[in-house]
Design a protein around this motif. Structure first.
Motif, PDB file in Angstrom:
ATOM      1  N   LEU A 164      -1.026  -1.541  12.459  1.00 38.19           N
ATOM      2  CA  LEU A 164      -0.003  -2.118  11.583  1.00 38.19           C
ATOM      3  C   LEU A 164       0.967  -1.062  11.078  1.00 38.19           C
ATOM      4  CD1 LEU A 164      -2.224  -4.595   9.539  1.00 38.19           C
ATOM      5  CD2 LEU A 164      -0.366  -5.213  11.078  1.00 38.19           C
ATOM      6  N   VAL A 165       0.411   0.038  10.575  1.00 38.80           N
ATOM      7  CA  VAL A 165       1.272   1.095  10.050  1.00 38.80           C
ATOM      8  C   VAL A 165       2.066   1.759  11.167  1.00 38.80           C
ATOM      9  CG1 VAL A 165       1.306   3.293   8.824  1.00 38.80           C
ATOM     10  CG2 VAL A 165      -0.260   1.489   8.090  1.00 38.80           C
ATOM     11  N   LEU A 166       1.367   2.078  12.268  1.00 40.83           N
ATOM     12  CA  LEU A 166       2.053   2.711  13.392  1.00 40.83           C
ATOM     13  C   LEU A 166       3.097   1.776  13.988  1.00 40.83           C
ATOM     14  CD1 LEU A 166       2.147   5.242  15.153  1.00 40.83           C
ATOM     15  CD2 LEU A 166       0.439   4.189  16.655  1.00 40.83           C
ATOM     16  N   GLY A 167       2.753   0.490  14.065  1.00 36.56           N
ATOM     17  CA  GLY A 167       3.714  -0.483  14.579  1.00 36.56           C
ATOM     18  C   GLY A 167       4.947  -0.566  13.701  1.00 36.56           C
ATOM     19  N   GLY A 168       4.738  -0.517  12.379  1.00 40.00           N
ATOM     20  CA  GLY A 168       5.882  -0.533  11.475  1.00 40.00           C
ATOM     21  C   GLY A 168       6.775   0.679  11.662  1.00 40.00           C
ATOM     22  N   LEU A 169       6.163   1.853  11.846  1.00 41.74           N
ATOM     23  CA  LEU A 169       6.941   3.079  12.065  1.00 41.74           C
ATOM     24  C   LEU A 169       7.707   3.017  13.384  1.00 41.74           C
ATOM     25  CD1 LEU A 169       4.342   5.751  10.891  1.00 41.74           C
ATOM     26  CD2 LEU A 169       6.535   5.246   9.789  1.00 41.74           C
ATOM     27  N   LEU A 170       7.009   2.608  14.449  1.00 49.18           N
ATOM     28  CA  LEU A 170       7.628   2.612  15.773  1.00 49.18           C
ATOM     29  C   LEU A 170       8.727   1.558  15.885  1.00 49.18           C
ATOM     30  CD1 LEU A 170       4.436   3.051  18.001  1.00 49.18           C
ATOM     31  CD2 LEU A 170       6.170   4.775  17.482  1.00 49.18           C
ATOM     32  N   THR A 171       8.517   0.401  15.224  1.00 51.48           N
ATOM     33  CA  THR A 171       9.492  -0.672  15.325  1.00 51.48           C
ATOM     34  C   THR A 171      10.806  -0.314  14.654  1.00 51.48           C
ATOM     35  OG1 THR A 171       7.678  -2.275  15.359  1.00 51.48           O
ATOM     36  CG2 THR A 171       9.859  -3.150  14.918  1.00 51.48           C
ATOM     37  N   THR A 172      10.762   0.603  13.683  1.00 51.88           N
ATOM     38  CA  THR A 172      12.014   1.037  13.064  1.00 51.88           C
ATOM     39  C   THR A 172      12.914   1.744  14.072  1.00 51.88           C
ATOM     40  OG1 THR A 172      10.973   3.110  12.344  1.00 51.88           O
ATOM     41  CG2 THR A 172      10.965   1.265  10.784  1.00 51.88           C
ATOM     42  N   ALA A 173      12.310   2.326  15.116  1.00 53.38           N
ATOM     43  CA  ALA A 173      13.088   2.933  16.199  1.00 53.38           C
ATOM     44  C   ALA A 173      13.452   1.880  17.238  1.00 53.38           C
ATOM     45  CB  ALA A 173      12.299   4.080  16.832  1.00 53.38           C
ATOM     46  N   TYR A 316       0.504  -5.047   4.036  1.00 55.03           N
ATOM     47  CA  TYR A 316      -0.528  -5.708   4.841  1.00 55.03           C
ATOM     48  C   TYR A 316      -1.839  -4.922   4.861  1.00 55.03           C
ATOM     49  CZ  TYR A 316      -1.540  -8.807   8.869  1.00 55.03           C
ATOM     50  OH  TYR A 316      -2.023  -9.774   9.709  1.00 55.03           O
ATOM     51  N   LEU A 317      -1.770  -3.636   4.560  1.00 55.70           N
ATOM     52  CA  LEU A 317      -2.894  -2.721   4.743  1.00 55.70           C
ATOM     53  C   LEU A 317      -4.192  -3.169   4.079  1.00 55.70           C
ATOM     54  CD1 LEU A 317      -3.275  -0.132   6.320  1.00 55.70           C
ATOM     55  CD2 LEU A 317      -2.715   1.169   4.265  1.00 55.70           C
TER      56      LEU A 317
END
Length: 474
Positions: A164-173, A316-317
């Motif tokens: 979830l956290v990694l997806g949020g970071l990556l989706t910003t790119a 969501y965490l």
């Protein structure tokens, strides 16, 4: 788990090229990657929808296609694990999962992403039973094997919040990065597997029930397709009725095949056990509530509350962490009887879902409207997952223990796929019905609340069914 992998083995375990724990972490990494990828996709759904032009109903197929490939091919993969060989099937699964992760990232049309996700699910289906079978090979029966299987099973609780956290970071790119990150991990696992995994011979005299697997997968796909498209096509239209009829024919063909096949994917003895039948019905409902509710609340955070991907991930965490706590509490309450532990988990979910559906709003504090009810629900969900698996396999002897585990995994995943289709259709139908009378945000809240009330109904039905479980099977 493969239908025969947990049964008694006459042959000696294969030689391990490194220490068993070095091999184990290679096996566990791919499980971590597949779960992490699934949770990262959930957080990126609004971006994927806007980028590729999915509709509110068809976006569910980004999740559903993966579940269909996973659940539909799990039984066949479990049987193939013992026939083709664990090492070969594991490596094949890693290759398929990695290649179609690249295909997902390269998709420019909705159908391309859906097809790629389907094959991603197939790769996960090949990997999971092979990895579990390899664990039973490299660890002799005893505390170390139990510890390894416990860690492997618990990977989901760790990988989900990371995803979830990694997806949020990556989706910003860009949303494509949630798939591209699988490439270096997949290549590392592939290289390590070729070097470390023990060679395991296949059973040359055995045959795969390919017809049964094709019938089961085809029936599931048509069933979900009819459910997803039923609202738009009309529930009584000729096309919807034809899709349901074709699904029924394929599912019946699968059942008939299992009773007549020389080497069925599912031993018929399983269906003579009340706990297996009732437990798998309940596990289907648990899977339904899990996948569909995660889908709904992810969209709520981003479409109604307008959180960006990273903010939604951080809010969501607590949810997957609460679920992880529930899985750790469940073994402590199983001493009161698996049927009672399962009922408790389902009733906790029901209470949380009722509060959640009532409090869901675009104006209330996010802690009240989301964090508290979602965390309580996730805690009950964690208890339910562990207790369901215990019920589905309790009292099962070695010759069919693997088949029982494989069936439980399949019904759980299939329930998630079908439940997601149903609840996404319910939410969309309700939103459309009130769109003329409410603001867009309130219409979405009304639709998501309706989906949560349906999930509540599934948990209550499951709680009632626990009363038909035999607490001490012969």
């Amino acid at each position: 788990m493969s239908p025969a992998s947990v049964g008694a083995k006459a042959q000696a375990p294969p030689a391990v090229r490194r220490g068993p724990w070095a091999v184990f972490w290679v096996l566990a990494l791919i499980e971590f990657m597949s779960v992490m990828d699934a949770s990262a996709v959930n957080i990126a759904l609004p971006h994927i929808s806007d980028s590729l032009g999915f509709t509110p109903t068809t976006i569910a197929w980004v999740v559903d296609a993966y579940l269909v490939g996973f659940a539909g091919f799990m039984l066949l993969a479990g049987r193939a694990t013992d026939i083709v060989g664990r090492r070969r099937l594991f490596i094949a699964g890693v290759v398929v999962f990695t290649l179609f992760s690249l295909a997902c990232a390269a998709s420019t049309e909705p159908w391309q992403l859906v097809v790629s996700r389907l094959f991603q699910g197939l790769g996960a289906a090949l990997v999971t039973p092979a990895a579990l079978a390899l664990i039973t090979d490299i660890f002799p029966e005893g505390p170390n094997r139990n510890k390894a299987i416990g860690i492997f099973s618990g990977m989901a609780g760790v990988a989900a919040p990371v995803g979830l956290v990694l997806g949020g970071l990556l989706t910003t790119a860009a949303w494509q990065w949630i798939f591209l990150i699988n490439l270096p991990i997949g290549l590392f696992v592939l290289a390590a597997s070729l070097r470390l995994l023990p060679a395991t011979p296949g059973g040359a005299r055995e045959r795969l029930d390919i017809f049964g697997a094709v019938a089961a997968t085809g029936g599931l796909i048509l069933l979900i397709l009819a459910t997803v498209r039923g609202s738009a096509q009309g529930w009584t239209s000729a096309l919807t009725i034809a899709e349901y009829a074709a699904a029924a024919v394929l599912i019946v063909a699968f059942v008939v095949r299992q009773r007549r096949a020389a080497a069925p994917l599912l031993p018929t003895a399983l269906f003579d056990r009340r706990n297996v039948v009732v437990g798998n019905v309940i596990f289907t409902l648990v899977g339904t509530v899990l996948i569909s509710t995660f889908f709904v609340i992810t969209l709520f955070l981003q479409q109604v509350r307008n959180f960006d991907s990273l903010s939604a991930a951080l809010i969501y965490l607590p949810v997957p962490l609460a679920m992880l706590i529930g899985t750790q509490v469940a073994p402590r309450v199983l001493r009161f009887g698996p049927h009672n532990a399962l009922a408790a988990g389902l009733l906790i979910q029901a209470a949380a879902l009722a509060a959640w559906a009532t409090l869901l709003s675009d104006e209330r504090s996010i802690v009240v409207a989301f964090v508290v009810p979602a965390s309580v629900w996730a805690f009950g969900l964690g208890m339910s997952i562990v207790s369901s698996f215990v019920v589905c396999t309790m009292g099962i002897d070695d010759p069919i223990a693997g088949a029982a585990a494989g069936l439980a995994t399949t019904t759980y995943q299939a329930g998630g796929a079908l439940g997601l289709a149903v609840l996404a259709a319910v939410a969309d139908s309700r939103t459309r019905a009130v769109a003329g009378d409410l603001s867009p945000a309130d219409a979405l809240v009304s639709g998501y609340s309706a989906a949560l009330w349906c999930a509540l109904g599934a948990t209550l039905l499951g709680a009632v069914l626990t009363r038909f479980i035999v607490s001490r099977p012969a």
